[in-house]
Write an enzyme that holds these catalytic residues in place. Structure first.
Site, PDB file in Angstrom:
ATOM      1  CB  SER A 216      -0.955   0.004   1.190  1.00 46.79           C
ATOM      2  OG  SER A 216      -0.268  -0.218   2.398  1.00 46.79           O
TER       3      SER A 216
ATOM      4  CG  HIS B 215      -0.815  -5.242   2.190  1.00 46.54           C
ATOM      5  ND1 HIS B 215      -0.145  -5.047   3.356  1.00 46.54           N
ATOM      6  CD2 HIS B 215      -0.806  -4.014   1.560  1.00 46.54           C
ATOM      7  CE1 HIS B 215       0.262  -3.784   3.452  1.00 46.54           C
ATOM      8  NE2 HIS B 215      -0.145  -3.129   2.383  1.00 46.54           N
TER       9      HIS B 215
ATOM     10  CG  HIS C 187       6.114  -8.775   8.200  1.00 45.39           C
ATOM     11  ND1 HIS C 187       7.069  -7.980   7.628  1.00 45.39           N
ATOM     12  CD2 HIS C 187       4.986  -8.016   8.297  1.00 45.39           C
ATOM     13  CE1 HIS C 187       6.550  -6.782   7.407  1.00 45.39           C
ATOM     14  NE2 HIS C 187       5.289  -6.774   7.798  1.00 45.39           N
TER      15      HIS C 187
ATOM     16  NE  ARG D 140       2.530  -3.537  12.347  1.00 38.90           N
ATOM     17  CZ  ARG D 140       2.337  -3.732  11.054  1.00 38.90           C
ATOM     18  NH1 ARG D 140       1.793  -2.768  10.310  1.00 38.90           N
ATOM     19  NH2 ARG D 140       2.682  -4.866  10.474  1.00 38.90           N
TER      20      ARG D 140
ATOM     21  CG  ASP E 272      -3.202  -7.792   9.106  1.00 38.25           C
ATOM     22  OD1 ASP E 272      -3.772  -6.710   9.335  1.00 38.25           O
ATOM     23  OD2 ASP E 272      -2.358  -7.939   8.211  1.00 38.25           O
TER      24      ASP E 272
HETATM   25  N1  CMX Z   1       1.489 -19.671   6.512  1.00 40.96           N
HETATM   26  C1  CMX Z   1       1.945 -20.594   5.646  1.00 40.96           C
HETATM   27  N2  CMX Z   1       2.969 -20.379   4.805  1.00 40.96           N
HETATM   28  C2  CMX Z   1       3.584 -19.210   4.885  1.00 40.96           C
HETATM   29  C3  CMX Z   1       3.187 -18.212   5.788  1.00 40.96           C
HETATM   30  C4  CMX Z   1       2.081 -18.473   6.624  1.00 40.96           C
HETATM   31  N3  CMX Z   1       1.613 -17.567   7.465  1.00 40.96           N
HETATM   32  N4  CMX Z   1       3.984 -17.136   5.615  1.00 40.96           N
HETATM   33  C5  CMX Z   1       4.837 -17.443   4.638  1.00 40.96           C
HETATM   34  N5  CMX Z   1       4.605 -18.691   4.181  1.00 40.96           N
HETATM   35  C6  CMX Z   1       5.242 -19.382   3.070  1.00 40.96           C
HETATM   36  C7  CMX Z   1       5.120 -18.511   1.831  1.00 40.96           C
HETATM   37  O1  CMX Z   1       3.845 -18.656   1.219  1.00 40.96           O
HETATM   38  C8  CMX Z   1       6.267 -19.008   1.008  1.00 40.96           C
HETATM   39  O2  CMX Z   1       5.868 -20.234   0.423  1.00 40.96           O
HETATM   40  P1  CMX Z   1       6.305 -20.623  -1.084  1.00 40.96           P
HETATM   41  O3  CMX Z   1       7.782 -20.778  -1.013  1.00 40.96           O
HETATM   42  O4  CMX Z   1       5.557 -21.879  -1.353  1.00 40.96           O
HETATM   43  O5  CMX Z   1       5.901 -19.481  -1.974  1.00 40.96           O
HETATM   44  C9  CMX Z   1       7.336 -19.328   2.063  1.00 40.96           C
HETATM   45  O6  CMX Z   1       6.627 -19.473   3.301  1.00 40.96           O
HETATM   46  C10 CMX Z   1       8.367 -18.238   2.220  1.00 40.96           C
HETATM   47  O7  CMX Z   1       7.690 -16.999   2.469  1.00 40.96           O
HETATM   48  P2  CMX Z   1       8.385 -15.856   3.325  1.00 40.96           P
HETATM   49  O8  CMX Z   1       9.605 -15.437   2.615  1.00 40.96           O
HETATM   50  O9  CMX Z   1       8.508 -16.251   4.751  1.00 40.96           O
HETATM   51  O10 CMX Z   1       7.269 -14.705   3.286  1.00 40.96           O
HETATM   52  P3  CMX Z   1       6.974 -13.664   2.129  1.00 40.96           P
HETATM   53  O11 CMX Z   1       7.858 -12.485   2.343  1.00 40.96           O
HETATM   54  O12 CMX Z   1       7.022 -14.290   0.786  1.00 40.96           O
HETATM   55  O13 CMX Z   1       5.470 -13.291   2.417  1.00 40.96           O
HETATM   56  C11 CMX Z   1       3.596 -12.730   3.790  1.00 40.96           C
HETATM   57  C12 CMX Z   1       5.098 -12.499   3.529  1.00 40.96           C
HETATM   58  C13 CMX Z   1       3.146 -11.783   4.883  1.00 40.96           C
HETATM   59  C14 CMX Z   1       2.823 -12.411   2.492  1.00 40.96           C
HETATM   60  C15 CMX Z   1       3.392 -14.206   4.218  1.00 40.96           C
HETATM   61  O14 CMX Z   1       4.047 -14.430   5.442  1.00 40.96           O
HETATM   62  C16 CMX Z   1       1.927 -14.594   4.335  1.00 40.96           C
HETATM   63  O15 CMX Z   1       1.327 -14.969   3.324  1.00 40.96           O
HETATM   64  N6  CMX Z   1       1.340 -14.518   5.576  1.00 40.96           N
HETATM   65  C17 CMX Z   1      -0.081 -14.770   5.759  1.00 40.96           C
HETATM   66  C18 CMX Z   1      -0.902 -13.574   5.281  1.00 40.96           C
HETATM   67  C19 CMX Z   1      -0.734 -12.407   6.215  1.00 40.96           C
HETATM   68  O16 CMX Z   1      -0.846 -12.521   7.428  1.00 40.96           O
HETATM   69  N7  CMX Z   1      -0.510 -11.206   5.638  1.00 40.96           N
HETATM   70  C20 CMX Z   1      -0.449  -9.955   6.418  1.00 40.96           C
HETATM   71  C21 CMX Z   1       0.947  -9.336   6.480  1.00 40.96           C
HETATM   72  C22 CMX Z   1       0.901  -8.019   7.209  1.00 40.96           C
HETATM   73  C23 CMX Z   1       0.225  -6.967   6.370  1.00 40.96           C
HETATM   74  O17 CMX Z   1       0.728  -6.632   5.287  1.00 40.96           O
HETATM   75  O18 CMX Z   1      -0.850  -6.482   6.756  1.00 40.96           O
END
Ligand code: CMX
Length: 470
Positions: free
Chosen positions: A272, A302, A348, A357, A403
């Site tokens: 964002s 996000h 994250h 937070r 979140d």
């Molecule tokens: N549950 C399961 N798998 C997860 C995970 C979770 N909470 N968080 C990361 N992973 C997985 C990723 O999907 C990725 O898998 P692939 O290799 O198959 O693609 C792997 O772990 C590595 O990811 P990462 O490097 O640790 O995390 P990213 O930087 O790629 O992604 C985020 C960050 C937040 C998108 C991810 O942790 C996620 O999807 N979390 C759940 C959704 C969430 O809570 N989002 C809110 C974030 C805060 C915000 O922006 O508001």
């Protein structure tokens, strides 16, 4: 003036330049002889712009990082390429707003009761200074004076179907406010570049002032009777937002102040913030820029994760029927992971520990409703999920993010409509991204245009680099 964002050299220059700063109209009257926000910013910015210019001239060719091919394919994680003044995110320590942690800003920003006022955070992010309570009160009054929505925006919201997601409605309403853009009008009339920031500032404050009415209208239209609650021109932002939505509980108002403060800014690379900054770099107005950012915030990875968390929690609650034992929760977590989904609210892109937070919201819950059943559940998951995610071995950060907690607090006070939660996040995010847009215009930030290649071209490049290094 605070010295926090200026070097000694810049301050010397500022004192020389002060006399030549053009005079700005006062935006609101206050009994205090203190400066308004616009005057404060106008006083700071010439020296800041000069400092940046000198820094670029003297160190512009210094190498500040390298880019690996995996980063180009990996969402550009960790590549340094954005300038963002308001906050920096440390993987271990979490967010720092102008160098201050969340507990520090909770302590230092002006308050009415216990929680900081988000208007104070806006001031801090824009100027680097902690305002006085008088200055914040005057800013609250200024924002309240800008709160009215044009008829066409009210009609637009009233005519949208209830099944259209609240975030889509939010982004449409903000886009429709483009009709009010002072920046767009001034630009069309050929205003000088040096004055861009002043119109961007006015648009940003107009926009912030109108967001409570937009958010509350969406809430009341979609989930209630369409009628807004009380608006009080003397009240602060958090109180007006709560009241307009129909909530008058004093602890809920406190929660809104905290919520709006901590969700505001999370450095510049998140979807964002980056989107708002990117679209703004084309000199799109603050309305169009923020609307673009809101569309990004609406994504489930996000800001929409706060809605996903609640839906996931409710399913869990339904499935386990009151059994919150470690084994049952572990099983539910594994079921989520084994079905190829992410655990919402965990992980994250930058953080490598529990999001501060999350902790701030946990402390709020511990203070106000330690025995609330959903809070107990969230706390239990906090004990179990990091171990499961670590064992799963994929995510780089097994800890909860913002979140994971926010929805439960809202549920407690009766704001149970989870699909609305990201709208509140969006109102808060405006407090973080608009200051940077104003700064960008004040220091003459250029249009963003990073380089892209096709896979074929990357292959060529890699081959060339690898063979030349043999
Ligand atoms: N549950 C399961 N798998 C997860 C995970 C979770 N909470 N968080 C990361 N992973 C997985 C990723 O999907 C990725 O898998 P692939 O290799 O198959 O693609 C792997 O772990 C590595 O990811 P990462 O490097 O640790 O995390 P990213 O930087 O790629 O992604 C985020 C960050 C937040 C998108 C991810 O942790 C996620 O999807 N979390 C759940 C959704 C969430 O809570 N989002 C809110 C974030 C805060 C915000 O922006 O508001």
């Amino acid at each position: 003036m605070s010295s926090s964002i200026l070097s000694t050299q810049a301050r010397t220059l500022l004192s020389r330049q002060r006399s030549s700063i053009y005079l700005l109209p006062r935006l609101y009257t206050t009994a205090s002889p203190e400066r308004t926000l616009k005057e404060t910013f106008a006083n700071i910015i010439p020296a800041k712009a000069e400092e940046i210019k000198k820094f670029k001239k003297e160190h512009g060719k210094t190498v500040i990082g390298e880019v690996l091919l995996e980063q180009a394919y990996g969402g550009m994680r960790g590549i340094k390429g954005i300038v963002w003044e308001g906050s920096v995110l440390d993987p271990e320590e979490g967010i720092k707003f102008r160098g201050r942690t969340i507990p520090e800003i909770q302590n230092q920003l002006p308050k009415i009761n216990d929680e900081p006022l988000p208007e104070g955070l806006f001031w801090l992010l824009l100027t680097g200074e902690i305002p006085t309570l008088n200055q914040v009160n005057a800013l609250s009054a200024d924002l309240a004076s800008r709160s009215e929505l044009p008829d066409h925006v009210v009609q637009l919201l009233d005519n949208l179907p209830k099944h259209l997601h609240p975030m889509a409605q939010f982004s449409m309403a903000v886009t429709a406010l483009e009709s009010e853009s002072k920046f767009a009008k001034a630009y069309a009339q050929g205003v000088s570049k040096k004055d861009y920031w002043s119109y961007t500032f006015e648009d940003s404050l107009d926009l912030l002032g109108k967001l409570p009415n937009i958010a509350a209208k969406i809430y009341r239209n979609v989930f209630k009777d369409g009628k807004l609650g009380q608006f009080d021109a003397q009240a602060d932002y958090g109180k007006n937002l709560a009241n307009l939505m129909g909530y008058s509980n004093k602890d809920f108002i406190e929660l809104m102040r905290l919520y709006l403060t901590i969700h505001s800014d999370h450095e510049g690379g998140n979807v964002s913030a980056h989107t708002t900054h990117l679209v703004g770099s084309a000199l799109s107005s603050p309305y169009l820029s923020l609307a673009a950012g809101l569309n990004g915030l609406a994504g489930p990875l996000h800001g929409r994760a706060n809605q996903e968390v609640l839906e996931w929690l409710f399913k869990l609650r339904e499935e386990v029927k009151g059994d919150y034992s470690t084994e049952t929760i572990e099983k539910y977590l594994w079921d989520t992971l084994n079905s190829g989904r992410v655990v919402p609210g965990y992980g994250h892109a930058v953080l490598r520990k529990t999001d501060p937070r999350y902790m701030a919201q946990r402390e709020f819950a511990l203070k106000h409703f330690p025995d609330y059943e959903l809070f107990t559940l969230v706390s239990k998951i906090y004990e179990v999920a990091p171990k499961v995610l670590t064992k799963h071995g994929k995510t780089k950060n097994p800890w909860p993010n913002v979140d994971s907690h926010s929805g439960v607090l809202l549920q407690y006070y009766g704001l149970s409509e989870a699909s609305f939660y990201t709208v509140l996040f969006g109102v808060s995010r405006a407090f973080g991204v608009l200051p940077q847009l104003i700064i960008d215009r004040a220091v003459g930030a250029p249009i963003e245009r990073p380089k892209s290649f096709s896979t074929e071209k990357y292959m060529e490049l890699v081959k060339k680099i690898e063979s030349s290094s043999k």
